[in-house]
Design a protein around this motif. Sequence first.
Motif, PDB file in Angstrom:
ATOM      1  N   ILE A  30       0.908  -1.370   0.019  1.00 62.20           N
ATOM      2  CA  ILE A  30      -0.155  -0.097   0.001  1.00 62.20           C
ATOM      3  C   ILE A  30       0.726   1.294   0.099  1.00 62.20           C
ATOM      4  N   GLU A  31       0.365   2.216  -0.544  1.00 66.20           N
ATOM      5  CA  GLU A  31       1.115   3.537  -0.671  1.00 66.20           C
ATOM      6  C   GLU A  31       0.039   4.555  -0.195  1.00 66.20           C
ATOM      7  N   PRO A  32       0.254   4.991   1.305  1.00 65.05           N
ATOM      8  CA  PRO A  32      -0.438   5.786   1.913  1.00 65.05           C
ATOM      9  C   PRO A  32      -0.368   7.389   1.481  1.00 65.05           C
ATOM     10  N   LEU A  33      -1.235   8.108   1.385  1.00 64.63           N
ATOM     11  CA  LEU A  33      -1.237   9.645   1.095  1.00 64.63           C
ATOM     12  C   LEU A  33      -1.808  10.282   2.335  1.00 64.63           C
ATOM     13  N   ILE A  34      -0.950  11.255   2.770  1.00 62.65           N
ATOM     14  CA  ILE A  34      -1.383  12.048   4.016  1.00 62.65           C
ATOM     15  C   ILE A  34      -1.391  13.515   3.639  1.00 62.65           C
ATOM     16  N   ALA A  35      -2.573  14.190   3.786  1.00 60.62           N
ATOM     17  CA  ALA A  35      -2.991  15.401   3.337  1.00 60.62           C
ATOM     18  C   ALA A  35      -2.958  16.364   4.754  1.00 60.62           C
ATOM     19  N   MET A  36      -2.169  17.022   5.234  1.00 58.04           N
ATOM     20  CA  MET A  36      -2.330  17.865   6.319  1.00 58.04           C
ATOM     21  C   MET A  36      -1.088  19.046   6.332  1.00 58.04           C
ATOM     22  N   LYS A  61      -2.914   5.634  -2.529  1.00 56.39           N
ATOM     23  CA  LYS A  61      -2.822   6.179  -3.913  1.00 56.39           C
ATOM     24  C   LYS A  61      -3.534   5.147  -4.998  1.00 56.39           C
ATOM     25  N   ASN A  62      -3.589   4.282  -4.758  1.00 54.25           N
ATOM     26  CA  ASN A  62      -4.092   3.256  -5.789  1.00 54.25           C
ATOM     27  C   ASN A  62      -5.698   2.768  -5.216  1.00 54.25           C
ATOM     28  N   LYS A  63      -6.202   3.600  -4.195  1.00 53.78           N
ATOM     29  CA  LYS A  63      -7.558   3.142  -3.635  1.00 53.78           C
ATOM     30  C   LYS A  63      -7.838   1.818  -3.084  1.00 53.78           C
ATOM     31  N   LYS A  64      -6.818   1.309  -2.570  1.00 55.18           N
ATOM     32  CA  LYS A  64      -6.859   0.103  -1.741  1.00 55.18           C
ATOM     33  C   LYS A  64      -7.386   0.388  -0.490  1.00 55.18           C
TER      34      LYS A  64
END
Length: 137
Positions: free
Chosen positions: A102-108, A125-128
């Motif tokens: 998995i490739e987590p994305l954090i927006a903060m 990133k890939n909606k997993k």
Amino acid sequence: MLVFSTDKETYNVGETATVTFPSSEGGRALVTIENGTEVLESLWVETAKGETKFQLPMTEQCTPNVFIHISLLQPHASTLNDNPIRLYGVVPVSVENPATKIEPLIAMPDVLRPEETITVKMSEKNKKAMTYSIAIV
């Protein structure tokens, strides 16, 4: 103790590991692939003079890691070398499955100030689907 090696330390699912160990001609090696709780596969390998090589496919069962265990049995009454009749060795091998990574994305905000209310948005990133924990220290 039998010291042996694989051609790489980490494999992807679907790749083939090449295992190499020193040997003399006429022996047999019992090879088991174990994951810590069970034996996934076992096979006999006939040994060659000087060095024996064989290949093992890395399947999804092998993730995240396996142990290759070799029990080398040399012929009885052999005077070709001074090694014991039985030699044992274990090598850990990491196996990765790119489909499960998995490739987590954090927006903060880049900077946080005391007593400030912030919004943190998590996505993959890939909606997993994923489970996560956030700790802000």
